[in-house]
Motif scaffolding. Structure first.
Motif, PDB file in Angstrom:
ATOM      1  N   ARG A 325       0.826  -1.205   0.000  1.00 57.80           N
ATOM      2  CA  ARG A 325       0.000   0.000   0.000  1.00 57.80           C
ATOM      3  C   ARG A 325       0.864   1.260   0.000  1.00 57.80           C
ATOM      4  NH1 ARG A 325      -2.535  -2.477   4.378  1.00 57.80           N
ATOM      5  NH2 ARG A 325      -2.281  -0.580   5.626  1.00 57.80           N
ATOM      6  N   ASN A 326       1.989   1.211   0.700  1.00 55.50           N
ATOM      7  CA  ASN A 326       2.896   2.364   0.705  1.00 55.50           C
ATOM      8  C   ASN A 326       3.518   2.620  -0.667  1.00 55.50           C
ATOM      9  OD1 ASN A 326       2.442   2.892   3.412  1.00 55.50           O
ATOM     10  ND2 ASN A 326       4.206   1.677   4.112  1.00 55.50           N
ATOM     11  N   ASN A 327       3.557   1.595  -1.499  1.00 50.07           N
ATOM     12  CA  ASN A 327       4.054   1.738  -2.870  1.00 50.07           C
ATOM     13  C   ASN A 327       2.943   2.059  -3.857  1.00 50.07           C
ATOM     14  OD1 ASN A 327       6.843   1.334  -2.502  1.00 50.07           O
ATOM     15  ND2 ASN A 327       6.548  -0.878  -2.329  1.00 50.07           N
ATOM     16  N   GLY A 328       1.761   2.376  -3.338  1.00 48.84           N
ATOM     17  CA  GLY A 328       0.663   2.809  -4.196  1.00 48.84           C
ATOM     18  C   GLY A 328      -0.225   1.708  -4.711  1.00 48.84           C
ATOM     19  N   ILE A 329      -0.032   0.473  -4.256  1.00 50.04           N
ATOM     20  CA  ILE A 329      -0.872  -0.644  -4.697  1.00 50.04           C
ATOM     21  C   ILE A 329      -2.116  -0.704  -3.808  1.00 50.04           C
ATOM     22  CG2 ILE A 329      -1.018  -3.148  -4.990  1.00 50.04           C
ATOM     23  CD1 ILE A 329       2.022  -3.124  -5.470  1.00 50.04           C
ATOM     24  N   GLU A 330      -3.278  -0.629  -4.424  1.00 49.55           N
ATOM     25  CA  GLU A 330      -4.535  -0.739  -3.685  1.00 49.55           C
ATOM     26  C   GLU A 330      -4.767  -2.210  -3.342  1.00 49.55           C
ATOM     27  OE1 GLU A 330      -6.885   1.161  -1.658  1.00 49.55           O
ATOM     28  OE2 GLU A 330      -6.505   2.441  -3.400  1.00 49.55           O
ATOM     29  N   VAL A 331      -5.135  -2.490  -2.086  1.00 51.66           N
ATOM     30  CA  VAL A 331      -5.368  -3.871  -1.650  1.00 51.66           C
ATOM     31  C   VAL A 331      -6.807  -4.002  -1.147  1.00 51.66           C
ATOM     32  CG1 VAL A 331      -4.610  -5.752  -0.145  1.00 51.66           C
ATOM     33  CG2 VAL A 331      -2.935  -4.083  -0.983  1.00 51.66           C
ATOM     34  N   VAL A 332      -7.545  -4.942  -1.712  1.00 52.40           N
ATOM     35  CA  VAL A 332      -8.899  -5.252  -1.249  1.00 52.40           C
ATOM     36  C   VAL A 332      -8.964  -6.758  -1.000  1.00 52.40           C
ATOM     37  CG1 VAL A 332      -9.899  -3.310  -2.496  1.00 52.40           C
ATOM     38  CG2 VAL A 332      -9.805  -5.539  -3.585  1.00 52.40           C
ATOM     39  N   ALA A 333      -9.999  -7.203  -0.300  1.00 50.05           N
ATOM     40  CA  ALA A 333     -10.059  -8.617   0.092  1.00 50.05           C
ATOM     41  C   ALA A 333     -11.474  -9.152  -0.008  1.00 50.05           C
ATOM     42  CB  ALA A 333      -9.531  -8.802   1.514  1.00 50.05           C
ATOM     43  N   VAL A 334     -11.565 -10.436  -0.349  1.00 49.85           N
ATOM     44  CA  VAL A 334     -12.812 -11.192  -0.339  1.00 49.85           C
ATOM     45  C   VAL A 334     -12.617 -12.356   0.628  1.00 49.85           C
ATOM     46  CG1 VAL A 334     -14.429 -12.575  -1.688  1.00 49.85           C
ATOM     47  CG2 VAL A 334     -13.357 -10.550  -2.716  1.00 49.85           C
ATOM     48  N   GLY A 335     -13.371 -12.352   1.718  1.00 47.88           N
ATOM     49  CA  GLY A 335     -13.228 -13.383   2.742  1.00 47.88           C
ATOM     50  C   GLY A 335     -14.387 -14.356   2.731  1.00 47.88           C
ATOM     51  N   VAL A 336     -14.069 -15.648   2.733  1.00 49.61           N
ATOM     52  CA  VAL A 336     -15.086 -16.699   2.834  1.00 49.61           C
ATOM     53  C   VAL A 336     -15.064 -17.207   4.275  1.00 49.61           C
ATOM     54  CG1 VAL A 336     -15.927 -18.888   1.917  1.00 49.61           C
ATOM     55  CG2 VAL A 336     -14.705 -17.296   0.410  1.00 49.61           C
ATOM     56  N   ARG A 337     -16.053 -16.798   5.053  1.00 52.82           N
ATOM     57  CA  ARG A 337     -16.085 -17.129   6.486  1.00 52.82           C
ATOM     58  C   ARG A 337     -16.680 -18.526   6.670  1.00 52.82           C
ATOM     59  NH1 ARG A 337     -19.254 -12.178   9.057  1.00 52.82           N
ATOM     60  NH2 ARG A 337     -20.845 -13.143   7.757  1.00 52.82           N
ATOM     61  N   ASN A 338     -15.932 -19.518   6.231  1.00 52.37           N
ATOM     62  CA  ASN A 338     -16.440 -20.886   6.159  1.00 52.37           C
ATOM     63  C   ASN A 338     -16.283 -21.584   7.516  1.00 52.37           C
ATOM     64  OD1 ASN A 338     -17.639 -22.928   4.707  1.00 52.37           O
ATOM     65  ND2 ASN A 338     -15.749 -23.649   3.756  1.00 52.37           N
ATOM     66  N   TYR A 339     -16.873 -20.989   8.553  1.00 50.31           N
ATOM     67  CA  TYR A 339     -16.690 -21.504   9.915  1.00 50.31           C
ATOM     68  C   TYR A 339     -18.009 -21.887  10.585  1.00 50.31           C
ATOM     69  CZ  TYR A 339     -11.978 -19.579   9.471  1.00 50.31           C
ATOM     70  OH  TYR A 339     -10.704 -19.299   9.057  1.00 50.31           O
ATOM     71  N   GLY A 340     -19.061 -22.090   9.814  1.00 49.08           N
ATOM     72  CA  GLY A 340     -20.335 -22.485  10.417  1.00 49.08           C
ATOM     73  C   GLY A 340     -20.838 -21.439  11.401  1.00 49.08           C
ATOM     74  N   ASP A 341     -21.107 -21.888  12.642  1.00 50.95           N
ATOM     75  CA  ASP A 341     -21.630 -20.994  13.680  1.00 50.95           C
ATOM     76  C   ASP A 341     -20.543 -20.433  14.593  1.00 50.95           C
ATOM     77  OD1 ASP A 341     -24.229 -21.413  12.781  1.00 50.95           O
ATOM     78  OD2 ASP A 341     -24.474 -23.214  14.029  1.00 50.95           O
ATOM     79  N   ASP A 342     -19.284 -20.646  14.258  1.00 51.99           N
ATOM     80  CA  ASP A 342     -18.195 -20.175  15.107  1.00 51.99           C
ATOM     81  C   ASP A 342     -17.951 -18.682  14.841  1.00 51.99           C
ATOM     82  OD1 ASP A 342     -15.864 -19.697  16.520  1.00 51.99           O
ATOM     83  OD2 ASP A 342     -14.981 -21.653  16.024  1.00 51.99           O
ATOM     84  N   GLU A 343     -18.684 -17.839  15.573  1.00 52.39           N
ATOM     85  CA  GLU A 343     -18.589 -16.395  15.365  1.00 52.39           C
ATOM     86  C   GLU A 343     -17.222 -15.859  15.774  1.00 52.39           C
ATOM     87  OE1 GLU A 343     -20.778 -14.595  13.810  1.00 52.39           O
ATOM     88  OE2 GLU A 343     -22.066 -16.357  13.536  1.00 52.39           O
ATOM     89  N   ASP A 344     -16.576 -16.498  16.736  1.00 52.05           N
ATOM     90  CA  ASP A 344     -15.264 -16.046  17.175  1.00 52.05           C
ATOM     91  C   ASP A 344     -14.240 -16.179  16.048  1.00 52.05           C
ATOM     92  OD1 ASP A 344     -13.367 -15.150  19.244  1.00 52.05           O
ATOM     93  OD2 ASP A 344     -12.548 -17.183  19.055  1.00 52.05           O
ATOM     94  N   MET A 345     -14.266 -17.306  15.325  1.00 51.23           N
ATOM     95  CA  MET A 345     -13.336 -17.509  14.220  1.00 51.23           C
ATOM     96  C   MET A 345     -13.640 -16.538  13.071  1.00 51.23           C
ATOM     97  SD  MET A 345     -10.955 -19.627  14.851  1.00 51.23           S
ATOM     98  CE  MET A 345     -10.361 -19.922  13.194  1.00 51.23           C
ATOM     99  N   LYS A 346     -14.928 -16.286  12.840  1.00 50.81           N
ATOM    100  CA  LYS A 346     -15.288 -15.330  11.786  1.00 50.81           C
ATOM    101  C   LYS A 346     -14.731 -13.944  12.102  1.00 50.81           C
ATOM    102  CE  LYS A 346     -19.595 -17.622  10.355  1.00 50.81           C
ATOM    103  NZ  LYS A 346     -21.066 -17.483  10.211  1.00 50.81           N
TER     104      LYS A 346
END
Length: 537
Positions: A325-346
């Motif tokens: 990012r400091n070199n001008g590269i934009e960073v975005v993310a797509v997260g797959v919260r594949n943890y069922g009902d484990d809200e803590d892990m999500k």
């Protein structure tokens, strides 16, 4: 020379030309439109200089008057004698897209010479009467801004243009056309997708990831021009097993990127690994070292990380991403919260992604890989929103640097709630088999591969495999008895309702400028390659 004469004529009216559905001022269009019409060409696609329409007749007198005006104003001096044949000559700059000089040509057996505006390959384009250099060869791929080569007549082709005015700029080119139901960034984008290929994603997750990427790419202007989006794709798992599926130099067309996605293999299968790890920090460093150096310049550089788990490598992905990012590269993310009902892990996963991208607004999340198709439009919109020119280091010493213009981000469009089952994005995709060599099952609507797509919750069969390539109309196949049937030949579908019809599909959108046949077309060009045509021919 005609292009130069037109563009430098102070008295030339600013025509509006329309061909098909395209409309643009001619001071842009003349760079690649036919301005003087060959008799045979005019018989099949007739246009006038004043206003081009497919059905209009050519006004020969208008072309003649145009040349007479140019001759009277001295524009044709030194260009050779005026003859009536010139009036009918096809004078055309062979650019297939705006700023085509921003990338090297890929013509086999010509990789040691530039391509000239008339299609000839030589180092003496301008001095030899072939127009300017249009594209450099891959050996020296960058066209420089200075007209200091070929005796001071032509643009230079170099590996590094540092002492020749820098790369020939692309920011004066027309903006790319927005794809249907998609968006077009305001600047050229060099876009890299870094895709999790660890053991936790499972085989279906891998297939659904690449299906999702296919749909995202279709909503971005990846059309082969220098101002369009160029795409690179890399997979990551255990460190040192990173794989580049397609790099930025190659990923300039929809066809090239789709072919690369079709050929991808899950790392667990490719490298015969028991449980590939999620070494995210090392993977980000890998693309910084091996992929982003091939960005074009004058472009927005962006990394899209797609992952389903927390990093378990040695390098901290947040620290590595901060360098990007400091070199001008934009960073975005797509997260797959594949943890069922484990809200803590999500929550832990979202915290890590926030550290990587630096802003929660640059994160998209879903709970399963099957849901990725529901955020296709959101993903393309996020790319368009955050695309801004990547700032380059200021050389020293610099007197009174000019500040870069401030780009206002495009607001993220409102996205309607997707239907439960994603539908095919291409017309009658089922009419041909998929070309995934590693999968013998049909491909389902969500990108998974299974014989019982409907029964397993993946939607209908979208494409059959090459071993049983024909999709029938009957929906009686698979364990659930609810899938379209896939058979080896069309005659095998006779007792299954016949071949699933394709004539109810939407008509494809016409290119700009161009036309669209009203039926599917398989078109073969047969080229004369005899001795009489000569090398230049």
């Amino acid at each position: 020379w005609l292009k130069d004469a037109v563009l430098t004529s102070p008295n030339l009216p600013l025509w509006n030309c329309t061909c098909g559905h395209a409309m643009a001022p001619c001071n842009y269009v003349v760079a690649f439109c036919v301005l003087v019409f060959h008799t045979a060409w005019a018989a099949t696609r007739k246009c006038s200089l004043g206003s081009c329409k497919v059905t209009d007749e050519v006004e020969a007198s208008e072309a003649h008057q145009f040349f007479q005006r140019q001759a009277q104003e001295g524009k044709l001096e030194g260009r050779g004698s005026w003859t009536p044949q010139l009036e009918q000559a096809v004078v055309e700059v062979m650019e297939t897209g705006p700023c085509v000089w921003g990338r090297p040509h890929n013509v086999k057996n010509r990789d040691d010479k530039p391509m000239c505006e008339d299609g000839v390959f030589t180092w003496s384009c301008k001095s030899g009467g072939h127009g300017h250099r249009l594209q450099c060869p891959a050996q020296v791929p960058t066209m420089c801004a200075d007209l200091s080569c070929d005796g001071g007549l032509d643009y230079c082709c170099e590996k590094d243009c540092g002492n020749k005015g820098g790369p020939r700029p692309a920011d004066t080119c027309p903006s790319p056309e927005k794809p249907k139901d998609g968006c077009a960034p305001s600047v050229p984008v060099d876009l890299i997708f870094l895709v999790d290929s660890s053991g936790s994603i499972k085989k279906d997750g891998f297939d659904q990831s690449r299906h999702y990427l296919r749909q995202v790419i279709k909503k971005l202007p990846v059309d082969g021009s220098n101002v369009s989006t160029h795409v690179g794709v890399a997979q990551f798992s255990t460190h040192s097993y990173e794989s580049i599926e397609i790099d930025l130099l190659e990923g300039s067309t929809q066809e090239a990127v789709t072919k690369a996605l079709d050929g991808m293999e899950w790392h667990k299968d490719r490298y015969n690994m028991d449980d590939p790890m999620t070494h995210t920090g090392e993977a980000i460093q890998y693309v910084l070292d091996n992929m982003f150096p091939k960005a074009r310049g004058n472009s927005s550089e962006m990394l899209v990380l797609i992952t389903d788990g927390q990093s378990n490598g040695i390098s901290d992905p947040a620290n590595i991403s901060a360098v990007a990012r400091n070199n001008g590269i934009e960073v975005v993310a797509v997260g797959v919260r594949n943890y069922g009902d484990d809200e803590d892990m999500k929550q832990k996963m979202e915290n890590e992604l926030t550290g990587i991208v630096g802003d929660k607004g640059k994160i998209l999340t879903v709970d399963t890989y099957a849901e990725l198709t529901s955020i296709v439009r959101n993903t393309s919109a996020m790319v368009c929103k955050y695309a801004e020119p990547t700032p380059k280091p200021t050389p020293l010493p610099t007197a009174m640097p000019t500040p870069a213009p401030t780009h206002k981000p495009t607001p993220l469009p409102t996205v309607p709630t997707p239907a439960p089952t994603p539908k095919p994005t291409g017309p009658c995709l089922w009419a041909s088999p998929h070309n995934m060599p590693d999968r013998q099952e049909p491909m389902c609507e969500d990108g998974a591969f299974a014989w019982d797509c409907v029964g397993e919750g993946h939607g209908h069969r979208l494409q059959c495999s090459s071993s049983h390539p024909v999709m029938c109309s009957s929906t009686t196949c698979g364990s659930s008895g609810k899938n379209y049937c896939c058979e080896a030949t069309a005659s095998d579908c006779d007792k299954l309702g016949g071949v699933r019809p394709g004539n109810g599909c939407p008509v494809p959108e016409p290119p700009v400028p161009g036309c669209t046949p009203n039926v599917p077309l398989d078109l073969v060009f047969l080229l004369d390659s005899s001795g009489s045509i000569g090398k230049k021919g």
